[in-house]
Motif scaffolding. Structure first.
Motif, PDB file in Angstrom:
ATOM      1  N   THR A   1      -0.111  10.111  -0.077  1.00  0.00           N
ATOM      2  CA  THR A   1      -1.155  10.368  -1.055  1.00  0.00           C
ATOM      3  C   THR A   1      -1.034  11.789  -1.589  1.00  0.00           C
ATOM      4  O   THR A   1      -0.260  12.590  -1.096  1.00  0.00           O
ATOM      5  CB  THR A   1      -2.541  10.164  -0.430  1.00  0.00           C
ATOM      6  OG1 THR A   1      -2.665  11.051   0.690  1.00  0.00           O
ATOM      7  CG2 THR A   1      -2.709   8.728   0.046  1.00  0.00           C
TER       8      THR A   1
ATOM      9  N   VAL B   1      -5.022   5.435  -8.604  1.00  0.00           N
ATOM     10  CA  VAL B   1      -5.076   6.825  -8.167  1.00  0.00           C
ATOM     11  C   VAL B   1      -4.492   7.676  -9.283  1.00  0.00           C
ATOM     12  O   VAL B   1      -3.413   7.365  -9.803  1.00  0.00           O
ATOM     13  CB  VAL B   1      -4.279   7.050  -6.861  1.00  0.00           C
ATOM     14  CG1 VAL B   1      -4.277   8.529  -6.497  1.00  0.00           C
ATOM     15  CG2 VAL B   1      -4.873   6.240  -5.730  1.00  0.00           C
TER      16      VAL B   1
ATOM     17  N   LEU C   1      -8.392   0.410  -7.546  1.00  0.00           N
ATOM     18  CA  LEU C   1      -7.070   0.507  -6.929  1.00  0.00           C
ATOM     19  C   LEU C   1      -6.123   1.419  -7.691  1.00  0.00           C
ATOM     20  O   LEU C   1      -4.907   1.365  -7.489  1.00  0.00           O
ATOM     21  CB  LEU C   1      -6.443  -0.889  -6.771  1.00  0.00           C
ATOM     22  CG  LEU C   1      -7.284  -1.896  -5.979  1.00  0.00           C
ATOM     23  CD1 LEU C   1      -6.562  -3.234  -5.908  1.00  0.00           C
ATOM     24  CD2 LEU C   1      -7.585  -1.375  -4.582  1.00  0.00           C
TER      25      LEU C   1
ATOM     26  N   GLU D   1      -1.972   1.275  -6.977  1.00  0.00           N
ATOM     27  CA  GLU D   1      -1.517   1.193  -5.595  1.00  0.00           C
ATOM     28  C   GLU D   1      -0.877  -0.153  -5.220  1.00  0.00           C
ATOM     29  O   GLU D   1       0.179  -0.160  -4.565  1.00  0.00           O
ATOM     30  CB  GLU D   1      -2.687   1.487  -4.652  1.00  0.00           C
ATOM     31  CG  GLU D   1      -3.177   2.924  -4.718  1.00  0.00           C
ATOM     32  CD  GLU D   1      -4.275   3.183  -3.716  1.00  0.00           C
ATOM     33  OE1 GLU D   1      -4.077   4.052  -2.850  1.00  0.00           O
ATOM     34  OE2 GLU D   1      -5.312   2.501  -3.776  1.00  0.00           O
TER      35      GLU D   1
ATOM     36  N   TRP E   1       0.843  -1.174   0.000  1.00  0.00           N
ATOM     37  CA  TRP E   1       0.000   0.000   0.000  1.00  0.00           C
ATOM     38  C   TRP E   1       0.884   1.232   0.000  1.00  0.00           C
ATOM     39  O   TRP E   1       1.911   1.277   0.668  1.00  0.00           O
ATOM     40  CB  TRP E   1      -0.896   0.040   1.237  1.00  0.00           C
ATOM     41  CG  TRP E   1      -1.977  -0.984   1.236  1.00  0.00           C
ATOM     42  CD1 TRP E   1      -1.991  -2.147   1.949  1.00  0.00           C
ATOM     43  CD2 TRP E   1      -3.186  -0.944   0.500  1.00  0.00           C
ATOM     44  NE1 TRP E   1      -3.133  -2.843   1.703  1.00  0.00           N
ATOM     45  CE2 TRP E   1      -3.893  -2.138   0.813  1.00  0.00           C
ATOM     46  CE3 TRP E   1      -3.740  -0.042  -0.404  1.00  0.00           C
ATOM     47  CZ2 TRP E   1      -5.125  -2.425   0.264  1.00  0.00           C
ATOM     48  CZ3 TRP E   1      -4.972  -0.333  -0.949  1.00  0.00           C
ATOM     49  CH2 TRP E   1      -5.649  -1.511  -0.619  1.00  0.00           C
TER      50      TRP E   1
ATOM     51  N   SER F   1      -5.643  14.221  -6.048  1.00  0.00           N
ATOM     52  CA  SER F   1      -5.802  12.994  -6.837  1.00  0.00           C
ATOM     53  C   SER F   1      -7.231  12.468  -6.731  1.00  0.00           C
ATOM     54  O   SER F   1      -8.008  12.877  -5.870  1.00  0.00           O
ATOM     55  CB  SER F   1      -4.806  11.936  -6.373  1.00  0.00           C
ATOM     56  OG  SER F   1      -5.058  11.592  -5.021  1.00  0.00           O
ATOM     57  N   THR F   2      -7.550  11.532  -7.606  1.00  0.00           N
ATOM     58  CA  THR F   2      -8.866  10.901  -7.635  1.00  0.00           C
ATOM     59  C   THR F   2      -8.682   9.392  -7.594  1.00  0.00           C
ATOM     60  O   THR F   2      -7.895   8.833  -8.367  1.00  0.00           O
ATOM     61  CB  THR F   2      -9.635  11.283  -8.909  1.00  0.00           C
ATOM     62  OG1 THR F   2      -9.718  12.710  -8.990  1.00  0.00           O
ATOM     63  CG2 THR F   2     -11.032  10.691  -8.899  1.00  0.00           C
ATOM     64  N   GLU F   3      -9.387   8.741  -6.703  1.00  0.00           N
ATOM     65  CA  GLU F   3      -9.270   7.293  -6.572  1.00  0.00           C
ATOM     66  C   GLU F   3     -10.138   6.584  -7.606  1.00  0.00           C
ATOM     67  O   GLU F   3     -11.147   7.101  -8.066  1.00  0.00           O
ATOM     68  CB  GLU F   3      -9.664   6.861  -5.163  1.00  0.00           C
ATOM     69  CG  GLU F   3      -8.726   7.363  -4.073  1.00  0.00           C
ATOM     70  CD  GLU F   3      -9.113   6.851  -2.702  1.00  0.00           C
ATOM     71  OE1 GLU F   3     -10.204   6.246  -2.586  1.00  0.00           O
ATOM     72  OE2 GLU F   3      -8.330   7.048  -1.748  1.00  0.00           O
ATOM     73  N   ASN F   4      -9.698   5.375  -7.948  1.00  0.00           N
ATOM     74  CA  ASN F   4     -10.428   4.503  -8.878  1.00  0.00           C
ATOM     75  C   ASN F   4     -10.654   5.173 -10.238  1.00  0.00           C
ATOM     76  O   ASN F   4     -11.731   5.080 -10.826  1.00  0.00           O
ATOM     77  CB  ASN F   4     -11.763   4.066  -8.275  1.00  0.00           C
ATOM     78  CG  ASN F   4     -11.591   3.284  -6.980  1.00  0.00           C
ATOM     79  OD1 ASN F   4     -10.634   2.523  -6.822  1.00  0.00           O
ATOM     80  ND2 ASN F   4     -12.499   3.471  -6.040  1.00  0.00           N
TER      81      ASN F   4
ATOM     82  N   SER G   1      -1.161   8.233 -13.525  1.00  0.00           N
ATOM     83  CA  SER G   1      -2.022   7.169 -12.998  1.00  0.00           C
ATOM     84  C   SER G   1      -1.143   6.211 -12.212  1.00  0.00           C
ATOM     85  O   SER G   1      -0.116   5.742 -12.723  1.00  0.00           O
ATOM     86  CB  SER G   1      -2.746   6.424 -14.134  1.00  0.00           C
ATOM     87  OG  SER G   1      -3.617   7.304 -14.832  1.00  0.00           O
TER      88      SER G   1
END
Length: 268
Positions: free
Chosen positions: A25, A93, A91, A71, A21, A29-32, A68
């Motif tokens: 962070t 970001v 997974l 993770e 992991w 950023s934007t997850e998924n 991109s």
């Protein structure tokens, strides 16, 4: 009283070997979500320790606009300004090259500006191409545009983002615009510059020349001049009314004082 055991709420370890992991962070950023297609020309995937490290790598690359980051394995992909955001990528970001707009590369900001102003046309190619000259690998869309500008007879350029090749086309060969061609970006040899602040004000506030009165043309009068004149007239009118009221009040006051100072003949 017995002491309660300490309970830690640490993030669970990833169950697969070699995967981890990330520790740091990125706030913007934007997850998924990812940007596709992956990997800019001559900049393949690397392994980074965190999304912040992947973003820093993108910031060091000329023309990089997005990153991109996967993770679990730390896979870092960099993208140009024409990559398209793709949601529902588990997974991953993703984010811009920098959370601070002023820290982003000049080249990527210039390309984004030309993309927003519709000078650069994504997923578009002009055909036939490579008739004037063979394709040249410029590895930069702005260099491709400069090549078209320096080439006599070039009407449009078509830049292939996957390998950085530049293709030129001319109106002399019956040029046609084809849309929906993935990974191609096209445009003219020169971009029309957006109007300056003065030109915007001139277009916004200057009245058009009156051509309805035959050959007579009226002098261009700024619209804000009319409003200024109107405001001045209102102010002068208000000042005149105020002065008249003050003069009347003064005259009535003088009259009352004169009446009070006049001797009463009935008392003599």
């Amino acid at each position: 009283m017995p002491k309660m055991p300490k309970v830690s709420f640490a993030r669970p370890k990833w169950p697969f070997g070699g995967l981890h992991w990330p520790q740091k962070t990125v706030p913007c950023s934007t997850e998924n979500m990812t940007y596709e297609p992956f990997d800019m020309d001559s900049h393949l995937m690397t392994t980074e320790s965190s999304p912040a490290a992947c973003q820093a790598r993108c910031r060091r690359i000329d023309g990089c606009a997005h990153f991109s980051y996967w993770e679990p394995a730390g896979h870092c992909h960099v993208h140009d300004a024409f990559a398209v955001a793709q949601p529902h990528r588990l997974l991953f970001v993703s984010g811009p090259s920098s959370c601070n707009l002023l820290q982003r590369g000049k080249e990527s900001l210039s390309i984004l500006r030309k993309k927003i102003t519709k000078c650069y046309q994504p997923n578009t190619v002009y055909s036939p191409y490579d008739v004037m000259m063979l394709p040249v690998k410029t590895h930069c869309i702005e260099k491709c545009q400069n090549l078209c500008r320096r080439t006599s007879g070039c009407a449009h350029f078509s830049y292939w983002t996957l390998d950085g090749s530049c293709h030129l086309s001319s109106n002399m060969e019956g040029e046609q615009r084809l849309s929906g061609v993935a990974n191609f970006v096209s445009g003219p040899p020169r971009c029309l510059e957006p109007p300056s602040a003065f030109q915007h004000m001139q277009k916004r506030f200057l009245e058009p020349t009156a051509a309805s009165a035959g050959d007579r043309e009226y002098t261009l009068i700024p619209a804000f001049a009319h409003s200024a004149i109107g405001t001045a007239c209102i102010a002068m009118t208000a000042m005149l009314v105020f002065w008249l009221r003050r003069s009347r009040q003064r005259s009535s006051r003088v009259t009352r004082i004169a009446l009070l100072e006049e001797p009463d003949e009935s008392l003599e």
